[in-house]
Motif scaffolding. Structure first.
Motif, short mmCIF file in Angstrom:
data_model
loop_
_atom_site.label_atom_id
_atom_site.label_comp_id
_atom_site.label_asym_id
_atom_site.label_seq_id
_atom_site.Cartn_x
_atom_site.Cartn_y
_atom_site.Cartn_z
N THR A 267 0.86 -1.31 0.00
CA THR A 267 0.06 -0.08 -0.05
C THR A 267 0.86 1.25 0.05
OG1 THR A 267 -1.64 -1.11 1.06
CG2 THR A 267 -1.88 1.29 1.21
N ASP A 283 -6.12 0.83 -3.98
CA ASP A 283 -5.77 -0.33 -3.09
C ASP A 283 -7.10 -1.25 -3.02
OD1 ASP A 283 -3.93 -1.04 -0.79
OD2 ASP A 283 -5.81 -1.33 -0.01
N ASP A 285 -7.64 -3.97 -1.17
CA ASP A 285 -8.25 -4.37 0.22
C ASP A 285 -9.13 -3.15 0.53
OD1 ASP A 285 -7.07 -6.57 0.91
OD2 ASP A 285 -5.17 -5.91 1.68
N ARG A 365 -4.61 -7.58 9.76
CA ARG A 365 -4.79 -8.85 8.76
C ARG A 365 -4.98 -10.38 9.59
NH1 ARG A 365 -6.15 -5.37 5.84
NH2 ARG A 365 -4.63 -4.11 4.77
MG LIG Z 1 -1.99 -2.91 2.04
#
Ligand SMILES: [Mg+2]
Ligand SMILES: Nc1ncnc2c1ncn2[C@@H]1O[C@H](COP(=O)(O)OP(=O)(O)OP(=O)(O)O)[C@@H](O)[C@H]1O
Ligand SMILES: O=C(O)C1=C[C@@H](O)[C@@H](O)[C@H](O)C1
Length: 419
Positions: A267, A283, A285, A365
């Protein structure tokens, strides 16, 4: 309008920036919904010069007062010049296709050639292949009518040596569509696709996987535009322009895709590289979170990945078919081959490899909360990142040094692709 392109759907076209670079004139894209609208456009003569694309190249020929001999023999016109109210028609796709295949080292002499599609471009490509001594030119179409083979019957022709897609199959926004299985052709030497958006269609990705010589339609597009611009401006343009415009356009359109382990820097490096390359940053995500309206930590849990992976595949497909972006992915994007294929159709894929000890377990995560989990994930995924990428960059230096490395590798991959 003075100069421009007419056709039914033009969302895929790169002709505007090419012509504006070639001739310095403004070039408009004018979609016309049906044949009546196309006929009315020519009848109005309210333009200086236009290109014509799918599905009006035959109609354009009929609308011209005079048609160049080659274009008449082919039966398709892609360039119409309005000289004092009289319309003159030419076919610059012929020279464009010949340029593209010569540049790629694809030969037709004594070859059995299979064309996919029966529209205006199939006539042009048939003419080039015949003029260059093809042994036989076969046509295939979905309906298998009017002398064309069905795709099923075409795949029975074990003697096919060169395949050319002249249909819009697989063209933006229908990315991924492919009607033929190339493993049917044991003598296959080369595959050309006149589609240039996406850059690597599903057909070309198959050819690449088989190690067969292949080329997409971008150099044809730029070359036919150069020959058209010569008619538009009545001036000779050096052939060298084709290569330089091609290079600039590919660099502008190509996506940079960053893959790698959680917390490897995708990122943050993605944002920095988007600035360095002048591209839009996305991005994936963050797009998943936006679409789902909740954070990844709430969507993804160990052992319950399928829902998340399905969303991830849809979001990946949606952005991967667009051009001119930097895409930062989620660490698990390489777990599905379909995602990798989607990302590679327009993208230069760079693997950000950060030393294991610098990766940070935990954070947002859920699948890499402990160092042990992170290490187990690395063992599974490192070979997948290697396989999916065009280039690897080690993230083991100050941040901006690494961002510069990524940018350099992006251009190197594009240079190799052209060589
Ligand atoms: Mg990332
Ligand atoms: N070369 C570097 N030097 C210093 N810090 C770095 C370097 N590369 C990345 N970082 C830092 O590492 C952290 C993790 O980076 P980032 O969030 O970009 O990773 P990511 O790959 O997107 O992770 P995720 O898969 O979890 O989204 C950030 O704080 C980032 O600034
Ligand atoms: O997609 C495009 O922009 C074009 C495609 C071909 O049909 C060309 O013949 C046309 O000049 C432009």
């Amino acid at each position: 309008m003075e100069y421009g392109l007419i056709g039914q759907k033009l969302g895929h076209s790169f002709s505007k920036p090419i012509h504006e670079a070639l001739g310095g004139y403004a070039y408009d894209l004018v979609p016309l919904p049906d044949e009546d609208a196309a006929r009315a456009f020519f009848a109005s003569r309210d333009f200086r010069a236009v290109n014509v694309t799918i599905p009006y190249k035959q109609l354009a020929l009929a609308a011209c007062d005079e048609v160049d001999e080659k274009a008449a023999a082919i039966g398709a016109v892609n360039t119409v010049i309005n000289r004092s109210g009289r319309l003159y028609g030419y076919n610059t796709d012929y020279a464009g296709f010949a340029y593209m295949t010569k540049r790629a080292g694809i030969a037709f002499q004594n070859r059995t050639v299979l064309l996919l599609g029966t529209g205006g471009t199939s006539r042009t490509v048939t003419a080039v292949a015949r003029d260059q001594g093809a042994k036989e030119v076969l046509l295939a179409s979905r309906s298998g009518k009017n002398g064309a083979l069905s795709y099923e019957d075409a795949m029975k022709r074990k003697d096919v040596e060169v395949v050319v897609n002249v249909s819009p199959a697989g063209m933006y926004p229908n990315n991924g569509e492919c009607l033929l299985d190339l493993t049917a052709f044991p003598r296959l030497e080369a595959v050309a696709d006149v589609v240039y958006n996406p850059f690597h269609t599903a057909l070309l990705q198959q050819a690449e996987a088989l190690g067969v010589r292949c080329v997409n339609g971008l150099s044809m597009l730029v070359a036919q535009a150069k020959y058209a611009a010569e008619y538009f401006t009545d001036k000779k343009i050096p052939d060298g322009e084709i290569e330089s415009i091609y290079r600039d356009l590919r660099a502008k359109q190509a996506n940079l895709v960053l893959i790698g382990m959680p917390s490897c820097g995708k990122t943050s490096l993605g944002k920095a590289c988007a600035k360095l390359l002048g591209k839009r940053f996305v991005d994936l995500d963050a797009e998943i979170e936006r679409q789902e309206g909740r954070p990844i930590s709430q969507i993804l849990a160990p052992g319950k990945e399928t829902y998340f992976r399905d969303v991830e595949s849809r979001v990946t497909a949606r952005f991967a078919r667009e051009s001119g972006q930097v895409l930062s992915t989620g660490g698990g994007v390489v777990l599905r081959e379909e995602n990798v294929a989607a990302l590679r159709q327009n993208g230069v894929v760079v693997y950000i490899d950060r030393p294991l000890q610098d990766l940070q377990p935990g954070g947002a995560r859920p699948l890499s909360q402990s160092r042990q989990a992170l290490e187990a994930q690395y063992a599974v995924r490192a070979p997948l990142y290697q396989k999916a990428c065009h280039a690897k960059v080690n993230n083991d230096a100050p941040f901006y040094t690494v961002a510069d490395r990524v940018k350099e590798r992006f251009y190197e991959v594009l240079d190799c692709e052209r060589a």
